[in-house]
Design a protein around this motif. Structure first.
Motif, PDB file in Angstrom:
ATOM      1  N   ALA A  66       9.825  68.960  33.652  1.00  0.00           N
ATOM      2  CA  ALA A  66       9.002  70.169  33.764  1.00  0.00           C
ATOM      3  C   ALA A  66       8.998  70.946  32.451  1.00  0.00           C
ATOM      4  CB  ALA A  66       9.524  71.040  34.899  1.00  0.00           C
ATOM      5  N   MET A  67      10.164  71.058  31.829  1.00  0.00           N
ATOM      6  CA  MET A  67      10.234  71.774  30.555  1.00  0.00           C
ATOM      7  C   MET A  67       9.445  71.029  29.478  1.00  0.00           C
ATOM      8  SD  MET A  67      14.226  73.010  30.672  1.00  0.00           S
ATOM      9  CE  MET A  67      14.406  72.846  28.938  1.00  0.00           C
ATOM     10  N   GLY A  68       9.567  69.721  29.447  1.00  0.00           N
ATOM     11  CA  GLY A  68       8.836  68.937  28.456  1.00  0.00           C
ATOM     12  C   GLY A  68       7.334  69.007  28.659  1.00  0.00           C
ATOM     13  N   GLN A  69       6.900  68.954  29.905  1.00  0.00           N
ATOM     14  CA  GLN A  69       5.472  69.032  30.203  1.00  0.00           C
ATOM     15  C   GLN A  69       4.906  70.395  29.803  1.00  0.00           C
ATOM     16  OE1 GLN A  69       3.528  66.635  31.180  1.00  0.00           O
ATOM     17  NE2 GLN A  69       1.698  67.781  31.595  1.00  0.00           N
ATOM     18  N   ARG A  70       5.653  71.444  30.079  1.00  0.00           N
ATOM     19  CA  ARG A  70       5.182  72.781  29.725  1.00  0.00           C
ATOM     20  C   ARG A  70       5.099  72.936  28.213  1.00  0.00           C
ATOM     21  NH1 ARG A  70       6.892  78.378  28.820  1.00  0.00           N
ATOM     22  NH2 ARG A  70       8.717  77.461  27.900  1.00  0.00           N
ATOM     23  N   ASN A  71       6.108  72.482  27.503  1.00  0.00           N
ATOM     24  CA  ASN A  71       6.086  72.609  26.047  1.00  0.00           C
ATOM     25  C   ASN A  71       5.051  71.701  25.416  1.00  0.00           C
ATOM     26  OD1 ASN A  71       8.043  74.587  25.828  1.00  0.00           O
ATOM     27  ND2 ASN A  71       9.690  73.102  25.904  1.00  0.00           N
ATOM     28  N   PHE A  72       4.794  70.550  26.020  1.00  0.00           N
ATOM     29  CA  PHE A  72       3.776  69.649  25.506  1.00  0.00           C
ATOM     30  C   PHE A  72       2.388  70.270  25.652  1.00  0.00           C
ATOM     31  CE2 PHE A  72       0.770  66.134  26.243  1.00  0.00           C
ATOM     32  CZ  PHE A  72       0.868  65.527  25.006  1.00  0.00           C
ATOM     33  N   LEU A  73       2.133  70.932  26.775  1.00  0.00           N
ATOM     34  CA  LEU A  73       0.817  71.518  27.010  1.00  0.00           C
ATOM     35  C   LEU A  73       0.611  72.822  26.253  1.00  0.00           C
ATOM     36  CD1 LEU A  73       0.351  70.936  30.842  1.00  0.00           C
ATOM     37  CD2 LEU A  73      -0.817  69.797  28.976  1.00  0.00           C
TER      38      LEU A  73
END
Length: 80
Positions: free
Chosen positions: A54-61
């Motif tokens: 979830a953290m990676g997806q948020r930072n990626f977007l």
């Protein structure tokens, strides 16, 4: 918020909508298992991977800025 809305939100992020049902099942079942003390290490590891994803997806977007970095670190320290 019902699970149909979560499925649509996952779809808007570019993730498969069915992933919402899998995450919801893991969180509900895993939460119950943690409460009663079954397989706590395994469930905690699964929850850790969900949180990292979830953290990676948020930072990626949204991009990785100074503000989001400190928010993530604060939440990670709080949850660990």
């Amino acid at each position: 918020m019902n699970l149909g809305n979560v499925e649509a939100w996952f779809g808007s992020l570019g993730l498969p909508g069915l992933l919402a049902y899998g995450v919801a099942t893991l969180e509900l079942g895993g939460g119950i298992m943690l409460i009663i003390g079954l397989f706590t290490r395994y469930v905690s590891a699964i929850f850790t991977f969900i949180l990292i994803g979830a953290m990676g997806q948020r930072n990626f977007l949204q991009g990785y800025s100074e503000t989001t970095r400190w928010q993530d670190m604060r939440w990670t320290c709080l949850l660990c």
